[in-house]
Structures are given as C-alpha cells and as structure tokens.
Motif scaffolding. Structure first.
Motif, mmCIF file in Angstrom:
data_model
loop_
_atom_site.group_PDB
_atom_site.id
_atom_site.type_symbol
_atom_site.label_atom_id
_atom_site.label_comp_id
_atom_site.label_asym_id
_atom_site.label_seq_id
_atom_site.Cartn_x
_atom_site.Cartn_y
_atom_site.Cartn_z
ATOM 1 N N ASP A 1 -3.552 25.104 60.196
ATOM 2 C CA ASP A 1 -3.405 23.825 59.510
ATOM 3 C C ASP A 1 -4.781 23.266 59.163
ATOM 4 O O ASP A 1 -5.219 22.232 59.689
ATOM 5 C CB ASP A 1 -2.640 22.846 60.399
ATOM 6 C CG ASP A 1 -2.289 21.558 59.663
ATOM 7 O OD1 ASP A 1 -2.272 21.583 58.411
ATOM 8 O OD2 ASP A 1 -2.045 20.540 60.338
ATOM 9 N N ARG B 1 -7.573 23.028 55.527
ATOM 10 C CA ARG B 1 -7.690 23.228 54.084
ATOM 11 C C ARG B 1 -8.726 24.311 53.820
ATOM 12 O O ARG B 1 -9.890 24.166 54.200
ATOM 13 C CB ARG B 1 -8.090 21.932 53.387
ATOM 14 C CG ARG B 1 -7.006 20.853 53.416
ATOM 15 C CD ARG B 1 -7.377 19.682 52.506
ATOM 16 N NE ARG B 1 -8.634 19.054 52.911
ATOM 17 C CZ ARG B 1 -8.731 18.089 53.806
ATOM 18 N NH1 ARG B 1 -7.639 17.639 54.415
ATOM 19 N NH2 ARG B 1 -9.912 17.561 54.108
ATOM 20 N N GLU C 1 -12.808 14.962 43.765
ATOM 21 C CA GLU C 1 -11.544 15.705 43.639
ATOM 22 C C GLU C 1 -11.631 16.851 42.632
ATOM 23 O O GLU C 1 -10.642 17.568 42.404
ATOM 24 C CB GLU C 1 -10.422 14.755 43.219
ATOM 25 C CG GLU C 1 -10.565 14.134 41.833
ATOM 26 C CD GLU C 1 -11.423 12.879 41.791
ATOM 27 O OE1 GLU C 1 -11.432 12.202 40.746
ATOM 28 O OE2 GLU C 1 -12.080 12.584 42.813
ATOM 29 N N LYS D 1 -10.712 20.585 43.837
ATOM 30 C CA LYS D 1 -9.273 20.670 44.112
ATOM 31 C C LYS D 1 -8.473 20.705 42.812
ATOM 32 O O LYS D 1 -7.542 21.513 42.647
ATOM 33 C CB LYS D 1 -8.844 19.492 44.982
ATOM 34 C CG LYS D 1 -7.330 19.332 45.162
ATOM 35 C CD LYS D 1 -6.735 20.490 45.925
ATOM 36 C CE LYS D 1 -5.251 20.276 46.150
ATOM 37 N NZ LYS D 1 -4.599 21.465 46.762
ATOM 38 N N THR E 1 -3.116 26.207 43.738
ATOM 39 C CA THR E 1 -2.515 26.144 45.064
ATOM 40 C C THR E 1 -1.776 27.440 45.384
ATOM 41 O O THR E 1 -0.878 27.855 44.640
ATOM 42 C CB THR E 1 -1.532 24.963 45.166
ATOM 43 O OG1 THR E 1 -2.244 23.746 44.946
ATOM 44 C CG2 THR E 1 -0.860 24.922 46.537
ATOM 45 N N ARG F 1 0.555 25.189 49.973
ATOM 46 C CA ARG F 1 0.360 23.753 49.807
ATOM 47 C C ARG F 1 -0.391 23.123 50.984
ATOM 48 O O ARG F 1 -0.038 23.322 52.141
ATOM 49 C CB ARG F 1 1.722 23.065 49.639
ATOM 50 C CG ARG F 1 1.607 21.601 49.277
ATOM 51 C CD ARG F 1 2.971 20.989 49.056
ATOM 52 N NE ARG F 1 2.877 19.580 48.727
ATOM 53 C CZ ARG F 1 3.932 18.768 48.580
ATOM 54 N NH1 ARG F 1 5.150 19.257 48.732
ATOM 55 N NH2 ARG F 1 3.745 17.502 48.289
ATOM 56 N N ASN F 2 -1.448 22.398 50.633
ATOM 57 C CA ASN F 2 -2.300 21.664 51.574
ATOM 58 C C ASN F 2 -3.120 22.570 52.497
ATOM 59 O O ASN F 2 -3.818 22.074 53.375
ATOM 60 C CB ASN F 2 -1.479 20.693 52.438
ATOM 61 C CG ASN F 2 -0.798 19.622 51.619
ATOM 62 O OD1 ASN F 2 -1.357 19.146 50.632
ATOM 63 N ND2 ASN F 2 0.414 19.253 52.008
ATOM 64 N N ARG F 3 -3.023 23.899 52.287
ATOM 65 C CA ARG F 3 -3.728 24.785 53.219
ATOM 66 C C ARG F 3 -4.564 25.865 52.531
ATOM 67 O O ARG F 3 -5.552 26.313 53.111
ATOM 68 C CB ARG F 3 -2.743 25.432 54.195
ATOM 69 C CG ARG F 3 -2.016 24.441 55.092
ATOM 70 C CD ARG F 3 -1.575 25.071 56.383
ATOM 71 N NE ARG F 3 -0.621 26.148 56.188
ATOM 72 C CZ ARG F 3 0.709 25.998 56.165
ATOM 73 N NH1 ARG F 3 1.236 24.787 56.315
ATOM 74 N NH2 ARG F 3 1.508 27.035 56.010
ATOM 75 N N ASP G 1 -6.173 27.123 48.619
ATOM 76 C CA ASP G 1 -6.363 27.067 47.172
ATOM 77 C C ASP G 1 -7.264 28.214 46.727
ATOM 78 O O ASP G 1 -8.120 28.682 47.486
ATOM 79 C CB ASP G 1 -7.006 25.738 46.750
ATOM 80 C CG ASP G 1 -6.103 24.535 46.995
ATOM 81 O OD1 ASP G 1 -4.870 24.720 47.059
ATOM 82 O OD2 ASP G 1 -6.639 23.422 47.146
ATOM 83 N N TYR H 1 -14.527 18.600 50.855
ATOM 84 C CA TYR H 1 -13.063 18.472 50.857
ATOM 85 C C TYR H 1 -12.398 19.501 51.758
ATOM 86 O O TYR H 1 -11.476 19.171 52.517
ATOM 87 C CB TYR H 1 -12.521 18.611 49.424
ATOM 88 C CG TYR H 1 -11.013 18.514 49.358
ATOM 89 C CD1 TYR H 1 -10.387 17.273 49.383
ATOM 90 C CD2 TYR H 1 -10.217 19.657 49.293
ATOM 91 C CE1 TYR H 1 -9.004 17.175 49.344
ATOM 92 C CE2 TYR H 1 -8.825 19.566 49.252
ATOM 93 C CZ TYR H 1 -8.229 18.322 49.277
ATOM 94 O OH TYR H 1 -6.861 18.227 49.245
ATOM 95 N N TYR H 2 -12.843 20.748 51.676
ATOM 96 C CA TYR H 2 -12.188 21.834 52.419
ATOM 97 C C TYR H 2 -12.861 22.043 53.767
ATOM 98 O O TYR H 2 -14.068 21.884 53.910
ATOM 99 C CB TYR H 2 -12.236 23.134 51.613
ATOM 100 C CG TYR H 2 -11.430 23.083 50.339
ATOM 101 C CD1 TYR H 2 -10.067 23.360 50.344
ATOM 102 C CD2 TYR H 2 -12.033 22.743 49.134
ATOM 103 C CE1 TYR H 2 -9.324 23.300 49.170
ATOM 104 C CE2 TYR H 2 -11.298 22.684 47.957
ATOM 105 C CZ TYR H 2 -9.937 22.955 47.986
ATOM 106 O OH TYR H 2 -9.199 22.893 46.829
#
Length: 284
Positions: free
Chosen positions: A32, A34, A85, A88, A93, A96-98, A100, A130-131
C-alpha cells in the motif's frame, strides 16, 4: 520519497527492464504505497509493452500517447508549467492508488533525446514528492549522460546481474562502474536466474568476496517460462494477478518466493515498513 534506479553494466542478458517491471508490478499489487515506474532509454526499451494487454494502458494499445509521458512533461518543464500533480496526470494507472506507468520518450532521434536531459531533474523531483517509490529503468553502461544524472539523483541503485562469468568479472572488478555506485546504497539482483547453474548467488558471493563487502544476500528473479510467456503476451500485470497466490506445490512457487524477497529487500532499503504496508493476499 525515494528514487530507485535499475541499472546494469551490459544490455540484454541481465534482464534489467524485466527486473524493474516485475518488481514495480508486484510492489503495486502487494504494498500500500504509491509507486511510479518509468524508463529513460532512447531505444530498445520494452518496458511499456509489458503492460499493454487487457487494456492495462487504457489507451487502445498505445496508439495515442502525444499528451502523456516524459515528452509531455518535458514540454511543461520548458514552459515552466510543471505542477505538483503533473507527473500523476501524465502517467497511466496500472493499479489504482498504488502503481502508475510514466511512458518514456518517443523522440525520433538521439539529438532530441539529449535535449530531454535538461528537464529530467525537475520532473523527477516532482515525482519523488508524490510517489513513495519511483522505479527507473536506466540505459545500461556508464557512458549515457542521462543515466549518469539519474544515478546521481537516485537514493538506491539496483544492479541487474546475470550468470555470465565475463560480465560478472567486469562488474566486480569495477572497471565499468559509474561514479555514483561508489557512494550509493546498492542491491544486487540476478535476473533470469538458473538455480542449477554452477554460478549460484551464494557461489558468486564466495567467488567475489574479496572485491565486494557482502552485507546482504544477492537477490534473484528465477527464470520462469510462464513469466517469459506473460512478457511476450504483453500481460505482466494480468499474469501476476492470476498467479501470485500459487500453492507451495506449484512449479512457479519458487519464482514468486524469490521475487517477493527481492521486492521486500528493495523497499526496506528505501525505508518502507514492509510489515505495515503489506496488503494481505486476496485483499484489494
């Protein structure tokens, strides 16, 4: 949070691109955090193709990529329009949310590719804000200026090795080391690993113990025909989803066992609490 460079001293045999892709894919499926995966090679990279099946790219098989990827971000950088942003928004993707995927450059010739280099640092600065992990598949060797720059900026270097004695001698003699390797945390990873070879990971450690301070094991991604087929089918994510919960009796269990060891070690090297961030299998 942390940039992880996947690098090799030779093109092809060590499987650097497939190593980066499968580590990123498993991380996206089982942790969990990014994660962003990308590549900065001018030619011969297959990273994006490994994720094209089953609408993984959601782009009709990479037919329209003019407004995504490194090239789109470079245009924003040239116009001083990079925003928190931006990376991103220009990525695809995969989980999702994990996880890219940031598509690499599509520059048609080397001169244009080299012009991209000046904009890479601000792009990756934003990505790292971000990640929690940014996995970058780099061009092999030590003569590419973009590779040199990103090795210098990375928090961890994963060196992809193979069981070729000539390439092992070259690496452990340090004759083709980029300067960054002398002052960076390094994880050694053997791709397409044959456990029945004379040159097992433990034997390689013993063979080169005088030239390397082995404080941790050499990790491996074993050769696996089904994994190879999944890459040829361009369905890496789909294959991992279907097969990651195999029983211990399955012939591919060893592949996943070693892959998980490598992914866990890499994440812990960049400070991820893998016990806290691990997602229970079967739970999304």
């Amino acid at each position: 949070m942390a940039q992880i460079a996947f690098w090799s001293n030779a093109h092809g045999q060590p499987g650097n691109t497939s190593n980066a892709a499968v580590i990123a894919a498993l991380t996206g499926l089982e942790y969990d955090i990014r994660t962003l995966v990308t590549q900065t090679q001018f030619e011969r990279s297959t990273l994006e193709t490994l994720f094209t099946k089953s609408n993984e790219l959601q782009l009709g098989g990479l037919r329209d990529i003019s407004d995504i990827g490194l090239d789109a971000l470079a245009r924003l950088a040239r116009a001083n329009k990079l925003m928190p942003e931006s990376v991103k928004n220009k990525s695809i993707t995969l989980e999702r949310n994990r996880l890219d995927l940031l598509v690499g450059t599509m520059k048609p010739y080397e001169g244009l590719y080299e012009s991209l280099s000046e904009h890479v640092k601000p792009i990756f600065d934003i990505a790292n804000n971000y990640y929690q992990s940014v996995i970058v598949d780099l061009h092999s060797g030590s003569k590419n200026p973009l590779t040199t720059a990103l090795l210098n900026e990375s928090d961890l270097v994963v060196v992809s090795l193979c069981q070729n004695r000539t390439l092992l001698d070259r690496f452990f003699s340090k004759e083709d080391w980029p300067a960054a390797l002398y002052n960076k945390p390094v994880v050694l990873l053997i791709g397409q690993y044959d456990p029945y070879s004379k040159y097992t990971a433990s034997n390689i450690q013993r063979l080169y113990k005088r030239s390397w301070d082995f404080k941790q094991p050499i990790y491996t991604i074993p050769y696996c025909s089904d994994f190879k087929d999944a890459m040829n089918d361009k369905d890496l994510m789909g294959w991992l989803r279907k097969n990651k919960n195999l029983s211990k009796k399955h012939p591919n269990h060893f592949f996943f066992q070693e892959l998980r060891k490598a992914a866990k070690a890499i994440l812990e090297e960049i400070g991820v609490n893998t016990q806290v961030k691990y997602i229970e299998r079967g739970v999304s």
